[in-house]
Design a protein around this motif. Structure first.
Motif, PDB file in Angstrom:
ATOM      1  N   VAL A   1      -6.301   1.776   1.599  1.00 54.04           N
ATOM      2  CA  VAL A   1      -5.408   2.245   2.897  1.00 54.04           C
ATOM      3  C   VAL A   1      -5.862   2.882   3.813  1.00 54.04           C
ATOM      4  CG1 VAL A   1      -4.186   4.234   3.317  1.00 54.04           C
ATOM      5  CG2 VAL A   1      -4.385   3.327   1.210  1.00 54.04           C
TER       6      VAL A   1
ATOM      7  N   ARG B   1      -0.505   3.900  -1.950  1.00 54.55           N
ATOM      8  CA  ARG B   1      -1.615   4.335  -2.580  1.00 54.55           C
ATOM      9  C   ARG B   1      -2.489   6.376  -1.264  1.00 54.55           C
ATOM     10  NH1 ARG B   1      -4.716   0.690  -3.674  1.00 54.55           N
ATOM     11  NH2 ARG B   1      -6.054   2.298  -3.524  1.00 54.55           N
TER      12      ARG B   1
ATOM     13  N   LEU C   1       0.780  -1.288   0.193  1.00 57.56           N
ATOM     14  CA  LEU C   1       0.030   0.054   0.463  1.00 57.56           C
ATOM     15  C   LEU C   1       1.424   1.361  -0.246  1.00 57.56           C
ATOM     16  CD1 LEU C   1      -2.525  -0.666   2.755  1.00 57.56           C
ATOM     17  CD2 LEU C   1      -2.727  -0.715  -0.180  1.00 57.56           C
ATOM     18  N   LEU C   2       2.202   0.807  -0.148  1.00 60.39           N
ATOM     19  CA  LEU C   2       3.263   2.464  -0.338  1.00 60.39           C
ATOM     20  C   LEU C   2       2.750   2.944  -1.405  1.00 60.39           C
ATOM     21  CD1 LEU C   2       6.354   1.074   1.443  1.00 60.39           C
ATOM     22  CD2 LEU C   2       4.297   2.063   2.687  1.00 60.39           C
TER      23      LEU C   2
ATOM     24  N   SER D   1       1.578   8.794   7.395  1.00 56.54           N
ATOM     25  CA  SER D   1       2.702   8.038   7.084  1.00 56.54           C
ATOM     26  C   SER D   1       2.057   6.298   6.725  1.00 56.54           C
ATOM     27  CB  SER D   1       3.399   7.756   7.751  1.00 56.54           C
ATOM     28  OG  SER D   1       4.661   6.332   7.383  1.00 56.54           O
ATOM     29  N   VAL D   2       1.481   6.141   5.920  1.00 60.00           N
ATOM     30  CA  VAL D   2       1.578   4.435   5.592  1.00 60.00           C
ATOM     31  C   VAL D   2       2.620   3.442   6.689  1.00 60.00           C
ATOM     32  CG1 VAL D   2       0.401   2.174   4.159  1.00 60.00           C
ATOM     33  CG2 VAL D   2      -0.159   5.115   3.796  1.00 60.00           C
TER      34      VAL D   2
ATOM     35  N   ILE E   1      -4.485   8.300   0.478  1.00 60.69           N
ATOM     36  CA  ILE E   1      -4.353   8.284   1.709  1.00 60.69           C
ATOM     37  C   ILE E   1      -6.326   7.653   2.267  1.00 60.69           C
ATOM     38  CG2 ILE E   1      -4.707  10.979   2.676  1.00 60.69           C
ATOM     39  CD1 ILE E   1      -2.808   8.067   4.500  1.00 60.69           C
TER      40      ILE E   1
ATOM     41  N   THR F   1      -2.676  13.463   5.957  1.00 62.20           N
ATOM     42  CA  THR F   1      -2.122  12.359   5.353  1.00 62.20           C
ATOM     43  C   THR F   1      -0.923  11.856   6.372  1.00 62.20           C
ATOM     44  OG1 THR F   1      -1.708  13.439   3.229  1.00 62.20           O
ATOM     45  CG2 THR F   1      -0.639  11.678   3.385  1.00 62.20           C
TER      46      THR F   1
ATOM     47  N   ILE G   1       1.748   3.465   9.871  1.00 64.03           N
ATOM     48  CA  ILE G   1       1.233   2.572  10.281  1.00 64.03           C
ATOM     49  C   ILE G   1       1.514   0.775  10.522  1.00 64.03           C
ATOM     50  CG2 ILE G   1      -1.715   1.627  10.040  1.00 64.03           C
ATOM     51  CD1 ILE G   1      -1.033   3.980  11.617  1.00 64.03           C
ATOM     52  N   GLU G   2       1.960   0.742   9.404  1.00 61.75           N
ATOM     53  CA  GLU G   2       1.970  -1.027   8.968  1.00 61.75           C
ATOM     54  C   GLU G   2       2.873  -1.426  10.258  1.00 61.75           C
ATOM     55  OE1 GLU G   2       0.169  -2.815   7.257  1.00 61.75           O
ATOM     56  OE2 GLU G   2      -0.196  -1.976   5.741  1.00 61.75           O
TER      57      GLU G   2
ATOM     58  N   ARG H   1      -6.883  -0.335   6.251  1.00 58.41           N
ATOM     59  CA  ARG H   1      -6.220  -0.649   7.073  1.00 58.41           C
ATOM     60  C   ARG H   1      -5.868  -0.060   8.007  1.00 58.41           C
ATOM     61  NH1 ARG H   1      -3.203  -5.339   7.393  1.00 58.41           N
ATOM     62  NH2 ARG H   1      -0.664  -5.000   8.178  1.00 58.41           N
ATOM     63  N   PHE H   2      -5.738   1.326   8.114  1.00 57.08           N
ATOM     64  CA  PHE H   2      -5.880   2.579   8.870  1.00 57.08           C
ATOM     65  C   PHE H   2      -6.960   2.022  10.712  1.00 57.08           C
ATOM     66  CE2 PHE H   2      -2.982   4.838   6.902  1.00 57.08           C
ATOM     67  CZ  PHE H   2      -2.615   5.441   7.387  1.00 57.08           C
TER      68      PHE H   2
END
Length: 388
Positions: free
Chosen positions: A44, A37, A34-35, A247-248, A39, A245, A251-252, A47-48
């Motif tokens: 995404v 992608r 998902l990096l 950071s994905v 927000i 925005t 979150i991961e 996932r959040f």
């Protein structure tokens, strides 16, 4: 002179923020699909939302409370709570360390709300029996910079009219939290489980949500702190929608920490690991004559951000500038050997040591660090003796 130890901690990271990553952590092991992608992309957002659900499960947050992310780590989460919620009724701020004093200054100087300050010297707590629960009360559960924590939640009134707004950033996942006594709970990824910095979490009780739905502060609220829409609490935030925005990758990283936490046994095991680390350090303090806890009362000592003070006259006989220089030499000796990193206190705290003992630290590493502390102390003290 004490001989240089032979064994170093396998993971010599004792910073109080960001804290040690979980054992076995690998950056390359994080999902990366998902990096890049957007927000707002559905995948995404989901996932959040998954991260919030995992947070609730591991921290055992009751379904009555809603969870959301904020920018700016725990600082951003606390500020969002202060700016959006305060002003309907009088405010007390329980300020017994650096960040409590920061929240006091914000409420007083920026929100202009004339709060009542309940302060205490470094290493102690104010008289919690004097808290007035007809008011909104802002307090840290654990003072990261002073090594002081509230002993329990018994002092928080069940029939409170005001809100209990708790900065729990160095307590979450390490100490039991009485959710029925807390209306706002904030923490950050970077302390709780060794996550990356930049994102905070806020848990809101039904009473806090009701305040957001009914109260409109007579001040403009910056967009990055705004958790309301035109109708009250912005409920989309509880579904994983980001305020700005985020950071994905961060979150991961957080989800990875939560998966580890559940895998080792969940909240009870995280607390047990923390307590074991603290006990190992406390055993060393008890048998070491040049160091002691900054808080004198055992029941208020933090088990995560453990703050220690020098009691040896070779250090206490120095002025404040000299003691700070001693800490700098102490730190340089340890880090030059790659033995213990980031053991210095907060810049506003009294000179001493501070070692993080949260759940991502291994007890064996705490034990292995203590001979190095003894070695560095004697070398730093000898340096001062030679100069004098």
């Amino acid at each position: 002179m004490i001989a240089r130890p032979d064994i170093k901690p396998a993971r010599p990271w004792f910073s109080s923020g960001p804290t040690a990553k979980r054992p076995g952590y690998r950056l390359g092991g994080l999902p990366q699909d998902l990096l890049g992608r957007g927000i707002r992309a559905p995948e995404v957002v989901e996932r959040f939302a998954h991260g919030l659900r995992r947070t609730r499960a591991v921290l055992e947050v009751p379904e009555s409370h809603v969870l959301l992310y904020t920018p700016g780590s725990d600082t951003g989460a606390v500020e969002a709570a202060l700016w959006n919620l305060l002003g309907e009724r009088p405010v007390q701020v329980v300020a017994f360390e650096n960040f409590g004093l920061t929240w006091l200054a914000d409420v007083r100087d920026h929100l202009k709300l004339a709060p009542e300050a309940m302060t205490a010297p470094w290493g102690d707590l104010p008289d919690l029996s004097q808290v007035d629960w007809s008011k909104d009360v802002v307090f840290p559960w654990n003072g990261t910079t002073s090594g002081v924590r509230v002993p329990d939640g018994d002092w928080i009134a069940d029939d409170r009219a005001g809100l209990a707004i708790c900065d729990a950033t160095s307590a979450a996942f390490a100490m039991p939290l009485p959710w029925d006594k807390l209306d706002v709970v904030t923490f950050s990824f970077q302390k709780a489980l060794g996550g990356e910095a930049g994102i905070g979490v806020m848990a809101l009780s039904p009473r806090a949500v009701a305040r957001l739905d009914s109260y409109r502060p007579d001040r403009p609220i910056p967009k990055v702190l705004r958790i309301t829409d035109g109708k009250g609490f912005d409920r989309a935030l509880a579904d994983g929608v980001a305020m700005n925005t985020f950071s994905v990758l961060t979150i991961e990283d957080w989800i990875d920490a939560l998966d580890w936490a559940e895998g080792v046994g969940g909240l009870s095991e995280l607390i047990r690991r923390t307590d074991a680390n603290y006990a190992a350090l406390a055993d060393w303090v008890a048998r070491t004559d040049w160091i002691d806890f900054l808080p004198e009362r055992p029941e208020i000592r933090s088990t995560t951000s453990v703050c220690l003070k020098f009691v040896d006259p070779r250090v206490t006989g120095l002025d404040d500038k000299g003691q700070k220089a001693f800490v700098t030499r102490f730190k340089a000796l340890l880090e030059g050997e790659g033995a213990v990193f980031d053991m210095e206190p907060h810049r506003n705290a009294p000179p001493g040591l501070r070692l993080w003992c949260g759940c991502t630290v291994e007890t064996a590493d705490v034990v292995a660090a203590t001979p190095w502390l003894e070695w560095a102390f004697e070398k730093a003290a000898a340096f001062d003796s030679d100069r004098s």
